[in-house]
Design an enzyme around this catalytic site. Structure first.
Site, PDB file in Angstrom:
ATOM      1  N   MET A 128     -88.197 -22.881  22.847  1.00  0.00           N
ATOM      2  CA  MET A 128     -86.809 -23.069  22.423  1.00  0.00           C
ATOM      3  C   MET A 128     -86.470 -24.551  22.248  1.00  0.00           C
ATOM      4  O   MET A 128     -85.849 -24.954  21.264  1.00  0.00           O
ATOM      5  CB  MET A 128     -85.853 -22.445  23.445  1.00  0.00           C
ATOM      6  CG  MET A 128     -84.411 -22.453  22.973  1.00  0.00           C
ATOM      7  SD  MET A 128     -83.239 -21.881  24.217  1.00  0.00           S
ATOM      8  CE  MET A 128     -83.739 -20.201  24.440  1.00  0.00           C
ATOM      9  N   ARG A 156     -76.943 -10.531  -7.971  1.00  0.00           N
ATOM     10  CA  ARG A 156     -76.464 -10.890  -6.641  1.00  0.00           C
ATOM     11  C   ARG A 156     -74.933 -10.856  -6.643  1.00  0.00           C
ATOM     12  O   ARG A 156     -74.336 -10.054  -5.949  1.00  0.00           O
ATOM     13  CB  ARG A 156     -77.014 -12.279  -6.277  1.00  0.00           C
ATOM     14  CG  ARG A 156     -76.802 -12.655  -4.856  1.00  0.00           C
ATOM     15  CD  ARG A 156     -77.528 -13.943  -4.502  1.00  0.00           C
ATOM     16  NE  ARG A 156     -76.912 -15.131  -5.103  1.00  0.00           N
ATOM     17  CZ  ARG A 156     -77.273 -16.376  -4.791  1.00  0.00           C
ATOM     18  NH1 ARG A 156     -78.251 -16.597  -3.919  1.00  0.00           N
ATOM     19  NH2 ARG A 156     -76.681 -17.404  -5.353  1.00  0.00           N
ATOM     20  N   TYR A 178     -96.284 -21.042  26.296  1.00  0.00           N
ATOM     21  CA  TYR A 178     -95.947 -19.672  26.674  1.00  0.00           C
ATOM     22  C   TYR A 178     -96.981 -18.681  26.157  1.00  0.00           C
ATOM     23  O   TYR A 178     -97.503 -18.849  25.043  1.00  0.00           O
ATOM     24  CB  TYR A 178     -94.588 -19.285  26.095  1.00  0.00           C
ATOM     25  CG  TYR A 178     -93.400 -19.860  26.829  1.00  0.00           C
ATOM     26  CD1 TYR A 178     -93.248 -19.708  28.219  1.00  0.00           C
ATOM     27  CD2 TYR A 178     -92.413 -20.549  26.136  1.00  0.00           C
ATOM     28  CE1 TYR A 178     -92.146 -20.226  28.867  1.00  0.00           C
ATOM     29  CE2 TYR A 178     -91.307 -21.064  26.782  1.00  0.00           C
ATOM     30  CZ  TYR A 178     -91.180 -20.899  28.155  1.00  0.00           C
ATOM     31  OH  TYR A 178     -90.090 -21.398  28.793  1.00  0.00           O
ATOM     32  N   LYS A 222     -72.985 -27.030   0.192  1.00  0.00           N
ATOM     33  CA  LYS A 222     -72.843 -25.887   1.108  1.00  0.00           C
ATOM     34  C   LYS A 222     -73.803 -26.036   2.289  1.00  0.00           C
ATOM     35  O   LYS A 222     -74.765 -26.810   2.220  1.00  0.00           O
ATOM     36  CB  LYS A 222     -73.139 -24.589   0.341  1.00  0.00           C
ATOM     37  CG  LYS A 222     -74.551 -24.490  -0.213  1.00  0.00           C
ATOM     38  CD  LYS A 222     -74.655 -23.358  -1.242  1.00  0.00           C
ATOM     39  CE  LYS A 222     -76.062 -23.276  -1.821  1.00  0.00           C
ATOM     40  NZ  LYS A 222     -76.143 -22.422  -3.002  1.00  0.00           N
TER      41      LYS A 222
HETATM   42  C1  PLP Z   1     -76.917 -23.034  -4.078  1.00  0.00           C
HETATM   43  C2  PLP Z   1     -76.526 -22.887  -5.507  1.00  0.00           C
HETATM   44  C3  PLP Z   1     -76.852 -23.882  -6.452  1.00  0.00           C
HETATM   45  C4  PLP Z   1     -77.755 -25.055  -6.150  1.00  0.00           C
HETATM   46  O1  PLP Z   1     -79.109 -24.692  -6.347  1.00  0.00           O
HETATM   47  P1  PLP Z   1     -80.292 -25.758  -6.146  1.00  0.00           P
HETATM   48  O2  PLP Z   1     -81.521 -24.992  -6.464  1.00  0.00           O
HETATM   49  O3  PLP Z   1     -80.241 -26.181  -4.726  1.00  0.00           O
HETATM   50  O4  PLP Z   1     -80.032 -26.886  -7.079  1.00  0.00           O
HETATM   51  C5  PLP Z   1     -76.332 -23.742  -7.739  1.00  0.00           C
HETATM   52  N1  PLP Z   1     -75.563 -22.684  -8.071  1.00  0.00           N
HETATM   53  C6  PLP Z   1     -75.271 -21.697  -7.201  1.00  0.00           C
HETATM   54  C7  PLP Z   1     -74.440 -20.548  -7.652  1.00  0.00           C
HETATM   55  C8  PLP Z   1     -75.746 -21.755  -5.909  1.00  0.00           C
HETATM   56  O5  PLP Z   1     -75.475 -20.767  -5.042  1.00  0.00           O
END
Ligand code: PLP
Length: 369
Positions: free
Chosen positions: A313, A136, A264, A38
């Site tokens: 930036m 979550r 800045y 992701k």
């Molecule tokens: C992002 C994610 C992972 C991966 O977690 P890591 O700590 O990067 O290995 C695994 N399961 C879910 C549901 C996630 O959202």
């Protein structure tokens, strides 16, 4: 031959392969492995990483949103892809691209069944996510009966796996809490196997779970950060190799008189004669202002050079007093020996945020393919 740009994020596929093998060696041969790609593969390059993982024989890939999976299908990735957080408006595209959604709430489950039925799907593979304490996403154990009724009324979908996610697998101070989550997931799995005929596979662990709770690996693990070279544990980190290396070159060197200001809003005042280097990377590239004021450190000729004043930036100024270097010399923000976790922690954040924040303006250069 075209020259390499000054600022690049180098993606080392040999390091990825190394990390993949290390993580594999930590789980049983029969346990499947899902590689999480992701957010542009944690800010690296999702296509190059996905292709390499597919070549290595990864069992599944994981993305957060449908659009990320659609992109991978367009470039020819064929392994099963689990979409961890699908949104109602992306469901048609998801089916079209043969992506497998995580169904995490009554609303999402019903919506997906409706769309799969409309499309005359039969036994479309989906995954059920349960909440065991992260609070979550996910169903509760008490939803099982309701889920059962929905499933009995349709043959459009088939449950491929059951899973949950740990909240603090990296924190050994929270061992009891994590063992509680593991136990809760075990109870859900037992309930399922008692009341349902289909036998989905089960998975719970992320990277730190693999390192700290391998006994809870069930049938698959979902590794993200570990593949990219970070374990959330200073003792295990040396086993892994950073995949991404952010480097640039010095644009200009300045000699600063005592009392002069740099950057800045007079972000830095020289206490004495100082030499500074201006670097062509700023907060638009993913080095946020929190790295300014001496918190962040970059490496030039292997020597640490603190970031001074405010990150701009498109530029950052560093103090190179005492470092032998010249304009055009290489500067490393992180990668190889210089850990992104270390840089991130100096600014009170974590490797995940620093890595995924490197913006798309920074060209990716793939090595070790
Ligand atoms: C992002 C994610 C992972 C991966 O977690 P890591 O700590 O990067 O290995 C695994 N399961 C879910 C549901 C996630 O959202």
């Amino acid at each position: 031959m075209q020259k390499t740009p000054e600022t690049i994020l180098e993606i080392d596929l040999n390091a990825l392969e190394h990390n993949y093998q290390v993580l594999r060696s930590r789980i049983l041969p029969k346990t499947r492995m899902l590689g999480v790609v992701k957010a542009f593969a944690y800010g690296s390059d999702s296509v190059a990483i996905a292709q390499k993982l597919e070549g290595l024989g990864v069992d599944y890939l994981g993305v957060a949103y449908g659009s990320e999976g659609v992109h991978l299908r367009k470039v020819g990735i064929r392994v099963p892809i689990l979409v961890l957080h699908p949104q109602p408006n992306g469901m048609e595209g998801l089916i079209e691209a043969c992506l497998e959604p995580s169904l995490y709430s009554p609303r999402i489950l019903q919506e997906f069944i409706r769309i799969a039925t409309d499309q005359k799907q039969q036994a479309y593979p989906v995954h059920l996510k349960f909440n065991t304490g992260l609070n979550r996403l996910g169903f509760w154990e008490t939803d099982l009966e309701w889920i059962g009724r929905q499933l009995n009324a349709t043959d459009a979908i088939e449950i491929r796996s059951l899973f949950s996610h740990l909240a603090a697998s990296d924190d050994l101070g929270e061992r009891d809490f994590t063992l509680g989550q593991i136990q809760k997931f075990g109870a859900i799995v037992n309930q399922w196997d008692k009341h349902f005929e289909v036998r989905p596979f089960k998975h719970l662990l992320n990277t730190s779970g693999v390192f700290n709770y391998p006994q809870a690996q069930w049938d698959m693990v979902r590794t993200g950060i570990g593949l990219y070279g970070y374990s959330n544990d200073p003792e295990s980190d040396p086993l892994l190799r950073p995949v991404s290396k952010l480097r640039t070159k010095i644009s200009q060197i300045h000699k600063i008189e005592p009392g002069e200001w740099v950057g800045y809003n007079k972000g830095y005042q020289a206490p004495d004669y100082r030499i500074t280097a201006t670097l062509p990377i700023g907060h638009a590239d993913g080095i946020g202002r929190q790295y300014g004021q001496g918190k962040g450190v970059v490496y030039i000729a292997g020597m640490p050079a603190p970031i001074i004043g405010n990150v701009c930036m498109d530029m950052t100024m560093v103090d190179i007093t005492g470092i032998t270097c010249k304009e055009g010399d290489e500067v490393v923000f992180f990668g190889d020996r210089f850990s992104a976790e270390h840089l991130a922690s100096r600014a009170d954040t974590i490797s995940y945020e620093l890595l995924t924040g490197i913006s798309q303006r920074v060209p990716r250069v793939i090595t070790g393919a």
